[in-house]
Design a protein around this motif. Structure first.
Motif, mmCIF file in Angstrom:
data_model
loop_
_atom_site.group_PDB
_atom_site.id
_atom_site.type_symbol
_atom_site.label_atom_id
_atom_site.label_comp_id
_atom_site.label_asym_id
_atom_site.label_seq_id
_atom_site.Cartn_x
_atom_site.Cartn_y
_atom_site.Cartn_z
ATOM 1 N N GLY A 152 30.365 47.258 26.188
ATOM 2 C CA GLY A 152 30.878 48.581 25.873
ATOM 3 C C GLY A 152 31.745 49.229 26.929
ATOM 4 O O GLY A 152 32.082 50.410 26.812
ATOM 5 N N GLY A 153 32.119 48.498 27.971
ATOM 6 C CA GLY A 153 32.926 49.141 29.004
ATOM 7 C C GLY A 153 33.529 48.159 29.993
ATOM 8 O O GLY A 153 33.365 46.945 29.894
ATOM 9 N N GLY A 154 34.237 48.711 30.948
ATOM 10 C CA GLY A 154 34.863 47.889 31.970
ATOM 11 C C GLY A 154 35.780 48.725 32.838
ATOM 12 O O GLY A 154 35.964 49.917 32.607
ATOM 13 N N GLY A 155 36.339 48.117 33.836
ATOM 14 C CA GLY A 155 37.234 48.814 34.731
ATOM 15 C C GLY A 155 37.754 47.877 35.801
ATOM 16 O O GLY A 155 37.345 46.711 35.881
ATOM 17 N N ALA A 156 38.663 48.380 36.630
ATOM 18 C CA ALA A 156 39.243 47.577 37.700
ATOM 19 C C ALA A 156 39.414 48.435 38.942
ATOM 20 O O ALA A 156 39.640 49.641 38.851
ATOM 21 N N GLU A 157 39.273 47.784 40.099
ATOM 22 C CA GLU A 157 39.403 48.481 41.376
ATOM 23 C C GLU A 157 40.135 47.605 42.376
ATOM 24 O O GLU A 157 39.993 46.380 42.363
ATOM 25 N N ASP A 158 40.903 48.231 43.263
ATOM 26 C CA ASP A 158 41.521 47.511 44.364
ATOM 27 C C ASP A 158 40.444 47.163 45.384
ATOM 28 O O ASP A 158 39.506 47.940 45.600
ATOM 29 N N ARG A 159 40.571 46.005 46.008
ATOM 30 C CA ARG A 159 39.595 45.543 46.985
ATOM 31 C C ARG A 159 40.294 45.066 48.256
ATOM 32 O O ARG A 159 41.411 44.539 48.209
ATOM 33 N N SER A 160 39.606 45.225 49.376
ATOM 34 C CA SER A 160 40.060 44.677 50.657
ATOM 35 C C SER A 160 38.838 44.204 51.424
ATOM 36 O O SER A 160 37.762 44.801 51.330
ATOM 37 N N ILE A 161 39.001 43.144 52.188
ATOM 38 C CA ILE A 161 37.884 42.587 52.949
ATOM 39 C C ILE A 161 38.441 41.822 54.143
ATOM 40 O O ILE A 161 39.535 41.241 54.061
ATOM 41 N N THR A 162 37.721 41.843 55.254
ATOM 42 C CA THR A 162 38.083 41.029 56.414
ATOM 43 C C THR A 162 36.996 39.971 56.614
ATOM 44 O O THR A 162 35.816 40.301 56.734
ATOM 45 N N LEU A 163 37.416 38.717 56.611
ATOM 46 C CA LEU A 163 36.496 37.600 56.740
ATOM 47 C C LEU A 163 36.782 36.824 58.010
ATOM 48 O O LEU A 163 37.904 36.836 58.530
ATOM 49 N N ALA A 164 35.768 36.129 58.497
ATOM 50 C CA ALA A 164 35.933 35.162 59.575
ATOM 51 C C ALA A 164 35.781 33.785 58.950
ATOM 52 O O ALA A 164 34.793 33.516 58.263
ATOM 53 N N VAL A 165 36.769 32.936 59.176
ATOM 54 C CA VAL A 165 36.732 31.581 58.628
ATOM 55 C C VAL A 165 36.949 30.582 59.762
ATOM 56 O O VAL A 165 37.673 30.856 60.717
ATOM 57 N N GLN A 166 36.312 29.438 59.639
ATOM 58 C CA GLN A 166 36.444 28.392 60.644
ATOM 59 C C GLN A 166 37.290 27.264 60.079
ATOM 60 O O GLN A 166 37.001 26.743 58.998
ATOM 61 N N CYS B 201 38.380 24.084 55.882
ATOM 62 C CA CYS B 201 37.895 25.385 56.350
ATOM 63 C C CYS B 201 36.532 25.706 55.744
ATOM 64 O O CYS B 201 36.131 25.139 54.722
ATOM 65 N N SER B 202 35.833 26.639 56.381
ATOM 66 C CA SER B 202 34.553 27.117 55.868
ATOM 67 C C SER B 202 34.411 28.590 56.226
ATOM 68 O O SER B 202 35.097 29.107 57.112
ATOM 69 N N LEU B 203 33.505 29.258 55.545
ATOM 70 C CA LEU B 203 33.287 30.690 55.762
ATOM 71 C C LEU B 203 32.297 30.891 56.901
ATOM 72 O O LEU B 203 31.295 30.187 56.998
ATOM 73 N N VAL B 204 32.559 31.876 57.758
ATOM 74 C CA VAL B 204 31.694 32.172 58.895
ATOM 75 C C VAL B 204 30.963 33.491 58.706
ATOM 76 O O VAL B 204 29.755 33.568 58.885
ATOM 77 N N ALA B 205 31.678 34.552 58.352
ATOM 78 C CA ALA B 205 31.074 35.875 58.284
ATOM 79 C C ALA B 205 31.998 36.833 57.566
ATOM 80 O O ALA B 205 33.163 36.532 57.301
#
Length: 221
Positions: free
Chosen positions: A189-203, A210-214
């Motif tokens: 019955g619903g939905g929506g969208a949002e802008d996203r930002s994130i800072t990741l540490a990758v090795q 590559c792999s994810l660190v944090a």
């Protein structure tokens, strides 16, 4: 209204181990504490100053992901930090409670983590997940989300730290990458969208995938 999945990667505490990962990442997190680093400005593209990248392996950024855990896609076999971070952000912003349990989602995310335990901060990644009770409530509403990635770049503080000490990256080959995109969420019955930002540490060690660190506690521009 049902509480939706809180857009993996926003506002969570960073485990103390991440602070000692590598000089470059340490500088990023220290500088990111300043108000000027944590502004709401739109993410910027790569600066003219190049950032050292690991030697590429024989795999390409377009290669198919490796086997994941159940319904969650495995990590792509690529050696470019920015491209891997974009793929990881897409994973973190995507889910489907109709076909995936909370335990399966966690297991799938963990498959992306570095196997070098002295660097990996699983706590900062797992903290992005809702608990089993909330996941169950989301499943009752058949909630699911997809993500579209806009761009990824090395934060200014990380590039500055590298320019001051280029050799620091060779200690663990851990890169900070900020990714922006859009998350689209749908439920009964619903939905929506949002802008996203994130800072990741990758090795991304030379000649290795590559792999994810944090995940950093705040977004670094």
């Amino acid at each position: 209204m049902l509480k939706r999945l809180p857009g993996y990667g926003l506002g969570w505490s960073l485990n103390r181990r991440v602070i000692v990962i590598v000089v470059g990442l340490t500088c990023l997190l220290a500088l990111a504490a300043a108000a000027a680093i944590f502004t709401g400005r739109s993410s910027r593209s790569h600066a003219a100053q190049p950032v050292p990248a690991p030697a590429h392996s024989s795999t390409s950024p377009t290669e198919q992901p490796s086997s994941g855990s159940g319904p969650v896609a495995g990590p792509p076999r690529i050696s470019d930090p920015v491209e891997f971070a974009k793929a990881a952000a897409k994973l973190l912003w995507s889910y489907d409670t109709r076909t995936t349990s909370q335990a399966q989602q966690l297991a799938g995310m963990k498959a992306w983590m570095t196997k070098e335990s002295e660097y990996g901060d699983w706590t900062s990644v797992a903290a992005q997940m809702p608990d089993p009770v909330l996941w169950s409530r989301m499943a009752d509403q058949k909630q699911h989300a997809t993500a579209t990635i806009t761009e990824g770049h090395y934060p200014a503080a990380f590039k500055q730290a590298l320019s001051e000490d280029p050799a620091a990256i060779t200690k663990a080959y851990i890169y900070a990458v900020t990714v922006t995109g859009k998350q689209t969420i749908t439920w009964v019955g619903g939905g929506g969208a949002e802008d996203r930002s994130i800072t990741l540490a990758v090795q991304c060690r030379p000649s290795a995938d590559c792999s994810l660190v944090a995940i950093a506690p705040r977004v670094a521009p």
